[in-house]
Design a protein around this motif. Structure first.
Motif, short mmCIF file in Angstrom:
data_model
loop_
_atom_site.label_atom_id
_atom_site.label_comp_id
_atom_site.label_asym_id
_atom_site.label_seq_id
_atom_site.Cartn_x
_atom_site.Cartn_y
_atom_site.Cartn_z
N HIS A 1 0.73 -1.30 -0.14
CA HIS A 1 -0.03 -0.06 -0.10
C HIS A 1 0.88 1.30 0.19
O HIS A 1 0.60 2.22 -0.73
CB HIS A 1 -0.86 -0.07 1.24
CG HIS A 1 -1.90 1.05 1.45
ND1 HIS A 1 -2.88 0.95 0.48
CD2 HIS A 1 -1.87 2.35 1.98
CE1 HIS A 1 -3.46 2.09 0.70
NE2 HIS A 1 -3.04 2.82 1.65
N THR A 2 2.08 1.46 0.73
CA THR A 2 2.87 2.45 1.01
C THR A 2 3.54 2.64 -0.32
O THR A 2 3.44 3.82 -0.80
CB THR A 2 3.80 2.05 2.09
OG1 THR A 2 3.18 1.63 3.17
CG2 THR A 2 4.43 3.59 2.77
N LYS B 1 4.33 -1.39 -9.60
CA LYS B 1 3.89 0.23 -9.73
C LYS B 1 3.31 0.65 -11.18
O LYS B 1 3.55 -0.21 -12.09
CB LYS B 1 4.98 1.05 -9.34
CG LYS B 1 5.13 1.28 -7.98
CD LYS B 1 5.73 2.41 -7.41
CE LYS B 1 5.01 3.60 -7.60
NZ LYS B 1 5.22 4.60 -6.27
N THR C 1 9.34 9.01 -0.39
CA THR C 1 8.34 8.99 0.78
C THR C 1 8.30 7.78 1.20
O THR C 1 8.32 7.26 2.36
CB THR C 1 7.15 9.79 0.50
OG1 THR C 1 7.12 10.67 -0.60
CG2 THR C 1 6.19 10.44 1.61
N TRP C 2 8.02 6.65 0.15
CA TRP C 2 7.59 5.42 0.73
C TRP C 2 8.94 4.67 1.17
O TRP C 2 8.66 3.79 2.30
CB TRP C 2 6.76 4.72 -0.41
CG TRP C 2 7.38 4.47 -1.61
CD1 TRP C 2 6.93 4.91 -2.68
CD2 TRP C 2 8.28 3.15 -1.88
NE1 TRP C 2 7.66 4.16 -3.70
CE2 TRP C 2 8.83 3.27 -3.29
CE3 TRP C 2 9.09 2.38 -1.09
CZ2 TRP C 2 9.32 2.31 -4.10
CZ3 TRP C 2 10.16 1.33 -1.84
CH2 TRP C 2 9.99 1.27 -3.09
N ARG C 3 9.86 5.22 0.66
CA ARG C 3 11.16 4.54 1.28
C ARG C 3 11.20 4.76 2.76
O ARG C 3 11.72 3.99 3.39
CB ARG C 3 12.40 4.87 0.68
CG ARG C 3 12.65 4.50 -0.93
CD ARG C 3 14.08 4.52 -1.24
NE ARG C 3 14.18 4.06 -2.53
CZ ARG C 3 15.34 3.71 -2.74
NH1 ARG C 3 16.32 3.72 -2.13
NH2 ARG C 3 15.42 2.97 -4.07
N LYS C 4 10.89 6.20 3.11
CA LYS C 4 11.18 6.51 4.37
C LYS C 4 10.12 5.91 5.29
O LYS C 4 10.30 5.35 6.25
CB LYS C 4 11.03 7.84 4.35
CG LYS C 4 12.04 8.58 5.40
CD LYS C 4 11.83 10.38 5.31
CE LYS C 4 11.20 10.76 6.60
NZ LYS C 4 10.43 12.04 6.43
N GLU C 5 8.89 5.69 4.86
CA GLU C 5 7.85 5.39 5.49
C GLU C 5 7.99 3.78 5.81
O GLU C 5 7.75 3.32 6.97
CB GLU C 5 6.31 5.27 4.54
CG GLU C 5 5.81 6.76 4.69
CD GLU C 5 4.63 6.74 5.25
OE1 GLU C 5 4.11 5.39 5.85
OE2 GLU C 5 4.14 7.81 5.61
N MET D 1 1.16 4.00 -2.89
CA MET D 1 0.37 5.14 -2.82
C MET D 1 1.33 6.47 -2.99
O MET D 1 1.09 7.46 -3.22
CB MET D 1 -0.51 5.33 -1.72
CG MET D 1 -1.35 4.26 -1.41
SD MET D 1 -2.49 4.23 -2.67
CE MET D 1 -3.44 5.85 -2.27
N GLU D 2 2.66 6.07 -2.53
CA GLU D 2 3.29 7.33 -2.11
C GLU D 2 4.60 7.42 -3.41
O GLU D 2 4.63 6.47 -3.98
CB GLU D 2 4.30 7.20 -0.90
CG GLU D 2 3.40 6.75 0.03
CD GLU D 2 2.64 7.87 1.06
OE1 GLU D 2 3.26 8.77 0.85
OE2 GLU D 2 1.61 7.64 1.86
N ALA D 3 5.18 8.69 -3.32
CA ALA D 3 6.08 8.82 -4.37
C ALA D 3 7.50 8.04 -3.58
O ALA D 3 7.40 7.84 -2.42
CB ALA D 3 6.43 10.25 -4.47
N GLN D 4 8.61 7.82 -4.62
CA GLN D 4 9.53 7.05 -4.15
C GLN D 4 10.28 7.44 -2.73
O GLN D 4 10.15 6.49 -1.86
CB GLN D 4 10.52 6.76 -5.05
CG GLN D 4 11.19 5.60 -4.98
CD GLN D 4 12.26 5.13 -5.80
OE1 GLN D 4 13.15 5.89 -6.05
NE2 GLN D 4 12.27 3.78 -6.17
#
Ligand code: ADP
Length: 476
Positions: free
Chosen positions: A57-58, A152, A66-70, A61-64
């Motif tokens: 999901h992360t 993706k 951001t999702w890496r951090k998440e 939904m997110e740009a790269q």
């Protein structure tokens, strides 16, 4: 018989019971272990799947950046729960070079993906893959990992790997194994002990039956096994046994009575012979006196002979086997022949024979036995009929029976004696001695032979008027 053979049913049953119960417990334990294991694994797999979905999901939904951090955050969060997360990026189609670890797991320091490359490819083709991987450097217990493909919009393909150690699960399984391996023998021991006790109780009545049976000998046949009102198999056994002893007792009683009767009957002629000899030998006699003594002795010897002959016959006729030789027999012929034979005696006594009716009837039987039966009845008829009297003989069909009737106009049988005339050695009145040359066995023989021929004998009589004997044979 092998020397190892166990005699006691109780012990044998208990052994069988233990073996069977042991097998059942073993199978049940194996099943329990397997299903426990697969339910643990299934619940771990569910959690892994759920986490992988969250990561997916992360990613989606997110740009790269951001999702890496998440994901790193998520990962850090789960690390405390001993879940390991890493993400691989798949570039190109196939080949090792195409797989990069873009978010590595700190804990899984080693390279998970090359080892599970085959699985990665499988995961890419279908649904998520689960693998067990063991890192000796980390733990002796394997790690369960899900390989979860994420694609993706841009077409970039990722493999999310979420793993957890199976240490706890394996420890639980080990505990279960220990519990089962202690509990199983304990249960087995307990249940075989209880089983043995139950069997001992159940077999207690058998022991008491055996003890009583031991005590019952030919001397004390009056003893009975106490079934204590039981309606079960043991009660049935006791009842059957009691019935058997009852029959045995009766037949022993009959034998005793019979041998008493026989001794008595044989003793009378012997006493007469002895008395006759005593008197004769007391002094010198002339030829005529000796002759008279001899004649009297001869008469008694003849009587003895008849008794013994009849007794022998009765003991043989007891044998049901004689039925095996039965065949189609012309009853009318035998009857006519026997009447012919008796005529000489009847003529001497001035007793007339009349044949009333004579149908040509056949029955299933034995010639010699039937001759004996008819001869005994005719003999009585002539014997107990005075001069000038007559004996009427007839044979006719009555439905599916052959009715043989022999009727005389003799002295008859008193009412009170009728029920006993078939008894062995029974004679109506010893004072009718001149007439009763018989041994009192004639009618016993008649009844026995009739029974062998499935026939019934009926005697009706009136004093001083005459006697009627009817024998009903089934027709062939
Ligand atoms: P037995 O050999 O003494 O005749 P049975 O068994 O044939 O013995 O008969 C038993 C008794 O029944 C005889 O003693 C006799 O008194 C009586 N009985 C049998 N048949 C007749 C008959 N036809 N008439 C009168 N009495 C009979």
């Amino acid at each position: 018989m092998s020397p190892m053979r166990i005699k006691s049913i109780r012990v044998r049953l208990t052994l069988w019971y233990v073996v069977i119960l042991g097998l059942i417990i073993l199978v049940a334990d194996l099943y329990l272990y397997k299903s426990f294991k697969s339910s643990i694994i299934a619940s771990i797999d569910d959690t892994l799947y759920m986490l992988a979905e969250e990561v997916e999901h992360t990613i989606l939904m997110e740009a790269q950046p951001t999702w890496r951090k998440e994901i790193k955050n998520v990962r850090d969060e789960f690390i405390t729960h001993r879940f390991f997360i890493q993400v691989l990026e798949v570039k190109g189609s196939k080949g090792e070079k195409g797989i990069h670890r873009i978010i590595p797991s700190g804990v899984l320091a080693g390279s998970v993906y090359p080892k599970s490359r085959k699985n990665i490819l499988t995961a890419l083709k279908d649904s998520p893959e689960y693998v067990n991987v063991t890192y000796k450097s980390l733990s002796v217990h394997p790690i369960r990992i899900i390989l979860f493909p994420v694609i993706k919009d841009t077409g970039t393909t990722y493999i999310v790997q979420v793993g957890t150690s199976l240490r706890k699960s394996y420890q639980s399984l080990d505990k279960l194994t220990i519990i089962l391996s202690i509990a199983a023998p304990f249960m087995l021991l307990l249940s075989s002990l209880v089983g043995y006790l139950i069997l001992t109780r159940a077999f207690q009545p058998v022991k008491s039956v055996v003890r009583t049976v031991d005590r019952i000998s030919t001397e004390d046949l009056s003893l009975r096994v106490d079934s204590k009102g039981r309606a079960d198999e043991i009660g049935e056994l006791a009842d059957t046994f009691n019935r058997m002893i009852e029959r045995l007792e009766q037949s022993v009683h009959r034998i005793k009575e019979f041998s008493g009767d026989v001794s008595h009957e044989l003793k009378t002629p012997l006493t007469i012979i002895r008395g006759e000899m005593d008197v004769t030998l007391r002094r010198e006699r002339d030829g005529k006196e000796y002759k008279e003594a001899f004649i009297s002795v001869y008469e008694e010897v003849k009587k003895l002979e008849t008794i013994i002959d009849n007794l022998l016959f009765l003991s043989q006729a007891d044998l049901e086997q004689s039925r095996a030789g039965f065949e189609k027999t012309p009853l009318f012929e035998i009857l006519i022949n026997e009447v012919e034979k008796m005529k000489t005696l009847a003529d001497k006594k001035n007793v007339r024979f009349v044949i009333d009716e004579m149908e040509a009837l056949y029955i299933k039987g034995n010639n010699l036995l039937l001759e004996r039966l008819i001869m005994n009845v005719l003999d009585n008829a002539v014997k107990y009929t005075s001069a000038g009297g007559e004996v009427k003989v007839s044979l006719r069909k009555d439905n599916d029976h052959a009715l043989m009737e022999i009727r005389d106009s003799g002295i008859g049988i008193p009412k009170e004696s009728l029920p006993h005339i078939f008894d062995r050695f029974y004679r109506v009145d010893k004072s009718r001695a001149d007439r009763s040359r018989g041994s009192g066995l004639g009618l016993s023989i008649v009844r026995q032979v009739a029974a062998l021929h499935w026939a019934e004998v009926d005697v009706s009589s009136e004093t001083d008027k005459g006697t009627r004997v009817i024998v009903r044979f089934p027709i062939l």
